[in-house]
Design a protein around this motif. Structure first.
Motif, PDB file in Angstrom:
ATOM      1  N   ASP A  98      -5.220  -1.930  -6.209  1.00 40.33           N
ATOM      2  CA  ASP A  98      -5.411  -2.725  -5.000  1.00 40.33           C
ATOM      3  C   ASP A  98      -6.189  -4.010  -5.270  1.00 40.33           C
ATOM      4  N   SER A  99      -7.200  -3.918  -6.094  1.00 36.01           N
ATOM      5  CA  SER A  99      -8.019  -5.105  -6.348  1.00 36.01           C
ATOM      6  C   SER A  99      -7.215  -6.178  -7.086  1.00 36.01           C
ATOM      7  N   ASP A 146      -2.599  -4.768   8.163  1.00 37.22           N
ATOM      8  CA  ASP A 146      -3.966  -5.134   8.548  1.00 37.22           C
ATOM      9  C   ASP A 146      -4.716  -5.875   7.442  1.00 37.22           C
ATOM     10  N   PRO A 147      -4.678  -5.405   6.184  1.00 40.69           N
ATOM     11  CA  PRO A 147      -5.360  -6.192   5.147  1.00 40.69           C
ATOM     12  C   PRO A 147      -4.719  -7.556   4.901  1.00 40.69           C
ATOM     13  N   LYS A 201      -6.067  -9.767   7.623  1.00 47.17           N
ATOM     14  CA  LYS A 201      -7.455 -10.108   7.326  1.00 47.17           C
ATOM     15  C   LYS A 201      -7.518 -11.266   6.323  1.00 47.17           C
ATOM     16  N   ALA A 202      -6.684 -11.189   5.288  1.00 49.74           N
ATOM     17  CA  ALA A 202      -6.668 -12.254   4.284  1.00 49.74           C
ATOM     18  C   ALA A 202      -6.202 -13.578   4.893  1.00 49.74           C
ATOM     19  N   GLU A 223      -4.970  -7.842  -4.597  1.00 46.91           N
ATOM     20  CA  GLU A 223      -5.731  -8.744  -3.740  1.00 46.91           C
ATOM     21  C   GLU A 223      -6.097 -10.028  -4.469  1.00 46.91           C
ATOM     22  N   ARG A 261       0.831  -1.209   0.000  1.00 45.01           N
ATOM     23  CA  ARG A 261       0.000   0.000   0.000  1.00 45.01           C
ATOM     24  C   ARG A 261       0.867   1.261   0.000  1.00 45.01           C
ATOM     25  N   ALA A 294       0.651  -2.502   4.679  1.00 45.91           N
ATOM     26  CA  ALA A 294      -0.538  -3.300   4.362  1.00 45.91           C
ATOM     27  C   ALA A 294      -0.752  -4.408   5.384  1.00 45.91           C
ATOM     28  N   ASN A 354      -4.744 -13.479  -2.885  1.00 45.31           N
ATOM     29  CA  ASN A 354      -5.691 -14.491  -2.417  1.00 45.31           C
ATOM     30  C   ASN A 354      -5.545 -15.800  -3.181  1.00 45.31           C
TER      31      ASN A 354
END
Length: 257
Positions: A104-105, A134-135, A138-139, A108, A97, A132, A112
């Motif tokens: 970003d998408s 925290d994201p 989360k993943a 991700e 980030r 990045a 993923n």
């Protein structure tokens, strides 16, 4: 013995003296070097380096800063390479980030997909987490993998604890050697020693004594001494602990030494 858990020995910066760099690392006590790929285009270079130098073991992945040029077929190539080469991990993967501009998408999507691949193959992951954390966490909670390393960790103690809960080790390297890097140095001094692994990220992230110059894996011994000094323990204890930590989180390292 020391383990450099993150070193891009395949990089063009080493084309003129790669053998000498690898030998200097071994002479400095670095018994294992993990060499992560960053895109499909360098899978072959990483594999070649790891065949040429017995101290090296590969990881394969698509780095978030390379996803703009990636294609979905690269994920098929990654899976084929992982099955054929039996690497230490899937990596370097993650989110970034910091860079601008970025998608970003798209980051991700590839992150993923590679987490699912790691889960399916039972491999740990080498994570890029710049701005990045925290994201990324989360993943990881949504797709549980067999642990791994948060490379170049520069987060809070709370974030560090969350990675540890998920079975991850935290990578510390050249950034830790700067006296003004108070947060990183505090973490290095106070985190459980069994949560820490060492890395150079060579040729990048040079330590304080190599600012502006190429970083090399032989510098890991001085980086380890910095960690020992911060914790008030001996270099031998740091070497033994961080090597054991690397082997625990990357089990295939055991086949080298």
């Amino acid at each position: 013995m020391l383990v450099d858990t993150h070193c891009h020995l395949d990089a063009v910066e080493f084309d003129d003296d790669r053998a000498a760099v690898a030998e200097a690392a071994v002479q400095a006590g670095v018994g294992v070097i993990v060499v992560p790929a960053v895109e499909r285009a360098n899978f072959g270079a990483v594999a070649s380096v790891c065949r040429d130098y017995s101290c090296c073991i590969a990881a394969y992945g698509i780095h978030p800063m390379y996803v703009d040029q990636a294609r979905e077929t690269d994920l098929d190539a990654l899976r084929e390479t992982v099955m054929r080469e039996q690497p230490s991990a899937i990596g370097e993967i993650g989110l970034d980030r910091f860079i601008e501009p970025r998608d970003d998408s798209r980051q991700e999507f590839y992150f993923n997909a590679q987490l699912k691949m790691a889960r399916d193959t039972g491999l740990p992951v080498l994570l890029h987490v710049r701005r990045a954390i925290d994201p990324v966490l989360k993943a990881l909670r949504l797709c549980r993998v067999a642990g791994g390393i948060a490379h170049a960790f520069n987060g809070s103690r709370q974030q560090a604890d969350e990675f540890i809960k998920l079975g991850f080790k935290l990578g510390f390297g050249g950034a830790m050697t700067f006296p003004r890097a108070s947060r990183i140095r505090e973490l290095a001094a106070t985190l459980p020693l069994d949560a820490i692994v060492l890395e150079t990220d060579a040729p990048d992230i040079p330590p304080e004594w190599r600012v502006g110059a190429r970083n090399t894996p032989d510098q890991l011994s001085r980086i380890a001494q910095t960690l020992a000094d911060l914790r008030g323990i001996g270099l031998e204890e740091v070497a033994a602990a961080t090597t054991a930590n690397a082997r625990a989180v990357l089990p295939r390292l055991i086949r080298i030494h």
